[in-house]
Each structure stands twice: as structure tokens, then as C-alpha cells.
Design a protein around this motif. Structure first.
Motif, short mmCIF file in Angstrom:
data_model
loop_
_atom_site.label_atom_id
_atom_site.label_comp_id
_atom_site.label_asym_id
_atom_site.label_seq_id
_atom_site.Cartn_x
_atom_site.Cartn_y
_atom_site.Cartn_z
N TRP A 198 0.84 -1.19 0.00
CA TRP A 198 0.00 0.00 0.00
C TRP A 198 0.87 1.24 0.00
O TRP A 198 1.95 1.26 0.60
N MET A 225 1.86 4.47 1.61
CA MET A 225 1.76 4.77 3.04
C MET A 225 2.04 6.25 3.29
O MET A 225 2.89 6.84 2.63
N GLY A 267 -1.65 4.87 4.72
CA GLY A 267 -2.80 4.38 3.98
C GLY A 267 -3.83 5.47 3.73
O GLY A 267 -4.05 6.35 4.56
N LEU A 291 -8.23 2.16 2.84
CA LEU A 291 -7.53 1.81 4.06
C LEU A 291 -7.77 2.80 5.19
O LEU A 291 -7.58 2.46 6.36
#
Length: 272
Positions: A142, A144, A146, A150
Motif C-alpha cells: 500500500w 503509506m 494508507g 484503508l
């Protein structure tokens, strides 16, 4: 006291295989074909699926004609993978342990697993060890911190005034969740021809189901935090969640409750 990250991860995912398969794995499913393409998985490829979860990456690799082995740290995930991919060779192992011989594979891939390890550099060294010269690595993670899909529950937690617990460790991979740092990490592990691309998509799901199979099922750290709260606090977080997720409502005549959640990932590849 902040918990050791690897110990926290084992506790985090213990017994979560079923809820993960029904919910969050549907989000990560989008990356399976790009991941396997980046790893060069095709007919006859000897392939290792790292962090297989419910086995969806392995299933697609088998469909492509690859000779597949898999591993996961959580026994329940390994069991789900065996159910979804009959005859699959699945080992229960926690990265950086990789229970295979040097140079055994022509391709290794992990779909959103490198962000779940305590020492990403050591894990990459082990993945390189089991690749034969010229073999390909592909890893998704992902972006980051998120965002999008997320972040919705995390935003709701913050809006409800619930503080972030002091005992939950920050993922060691956090500093690598952007293209330049991820590329540097893979390059420094000894891989060549390293490339990192950003991938975005929309995950269409039911807002209530996303809440139930994520926050209420204790999936991920956000779910852990929600699970620690009393009923009135959970209700307050849910109210905030409803307001936030409504911004992503699908307005094309779909049934009420359908939302399109943005997802932002990175895909790295390299050659042994």
C-alpha cells in the motif's frame, strides 16, 4: 509498552482468515494479475506465492499453468488456501523464514505482504535466496500512510475522538511506502532491473459489509482499535464512518449502500 511488531502481527491475524477472505481479500484481488505479470508467471514457471492468504494469487498462477508452492504465517490462511486451491503445496512459515532451497524458483511474488514484516530488508534477502539467477520478484504494497479504502475506519476513529493506542507498533515498512524508497529497498537487497509503479483503482462494495468484515471483524489495526472500545464508543465511530463513507456512494442506480472506495498501491519488480 509498545509490542514487538512481528509478535503483534501474529496476534493481529490469528483466527482472521475467514473474515479476511470474505472482505479485505476482495480489495487486494485487483492486484493479482498485475503482480503475476510483473513476476513473469506463465506456463511451466516454478513459482512461490509468499503470504498467500486465502490462496487467490496461487489459484490464478495455477490457472496460468505454473508449478506453484505457497506460504503464509497464519495456519488458518494456509488452510483456506488449501481449500481454494486443491493440491496446493502450502507451508506455514513466518517471514523472513522461507522454507525452500536456494534457487528453487523462477518467480516469487507477494501480494501486500512485505508491509507486514518486521525487517523488510532481511525478508527480501531470503526471497532473493530462493530465486534462481534471472528469476523475477514482484511485490505489492500500500502507498503509506494508507489512504482511501484503508483510511476510512481510521478517519472515523479519529473523528470520534478515540486516541491511537500507545502499545500498537508502527509498521517498519512505513518509510518505504512511496516509489523512490521502495525502489531503493529492493535495489539494496541485490535485485536488478528494479521498477516501481503506482496502481490505483476503485473497490466497489457494500458500506455495511465493509464495516462488518473489517472494523467489527478486527481486520487490521483499525479493527483492533474498534474492538477495544465499549459499545457507546463503537456507536460513535460507526456514526462517523457512515458520514465519511457516504462521500463515496455509487450514484449510478446501484442499490443503496454501494460505495466505490479508492485504493492506492505500489508494485515493485526486479530480477535476481
Amino acid at each position: 509498552m509498545v509490542q514487538d511488531f512481528d509478535a503483534y502481527e501474529r496476534e493481529l491475524w490469528d483466527g482472521r482468515a475467514d473474515a479476511y477472505e470474505k472482505g479485505f481479500a476482495r480489495l487486494t484481488h485487483y492486484m493479482i494479475d498485475p503482480l503475476l505479470d510483473a513476476a513473469g508467471v506463465a506456463e511451466g514457471t516454478r513459482f512461490l506465492d509468499v503470504g498467500t492468504g486465502p490462496g487467490f494469487v496461487s489459484r490464478e498462477a495455477v490457472r496460468r499453468g505454473a508449478d506453484v508452492s505457497a506460504m503464509d504465517a497464519e495456519p488458518g490462511m494456509a488452510e483456506a488456501a488449501r481449500r481454494n486451491v486443491p493440491g496446493l503445496d502450502v507451508r506455514v512459515a513466518v517471514l523472513p523464514e522461507v522454507p525452500f532451497a536456494d534457487g528453487e524458483f523462477g518467480a516469487v511474488a507477494g501480494n501486500f505482504v512485505i508491509n507486514h514484516v518486521g525487517d523488510p530488508a532481511v525478508a527480501l534477502a531470503e526471497l532473493r535466496r530462493v530465486l534462481r539467477p534471472g528469476g523475477r520478484l514482484a511485490l505489492s504494497c500500500w502507498v503509506m500512510p494508507g489512504s482511501g479504502a484503508l483510511a476510512i475506519v481510521r478517519e472515523a476513529i479519529a473523528e470520534a475522538g478515540v486516541p491511537w493506542p500507545d502499545d500498537i507498533p508502527e509498521p517498519p515498512f512505513m518509510e518505504y511506502g512511496e516509489p523512490a524508497a521502495f525502489r531503493r529497498l529492493v535495489t539494496e537487497a541485490g535485485f536488478g532491473e528494479v521498477a516501481v509503479e503506482e496502481v490505483t483503482w476503485e473497490h466497489v462494495t457494500d458500506a455495511e459489509r465493509w464495516w462488518e468484515l473489517g472494523a467489527l471483524a478486527r481486520i487490521g489495526t483499525n479493527g483492533v482499535i474498534v474492538g477495544r472500545q465499549d459499545a457507546p464508543t463503537v456507536a460513535r465511530i460507526k456514526d462517523a464512518y457512515d458520514r465519511i463513507v457516504a462521500r463515496h456512494a455509487v450514484r449510478d442506480g446501484s442499490p443503496d449502500g454501494r460505495v466505490a472506495l479508492p485504493a492506492h498501491a505500489l508494485l515493485a519488480s526486479g530480477v535476481r
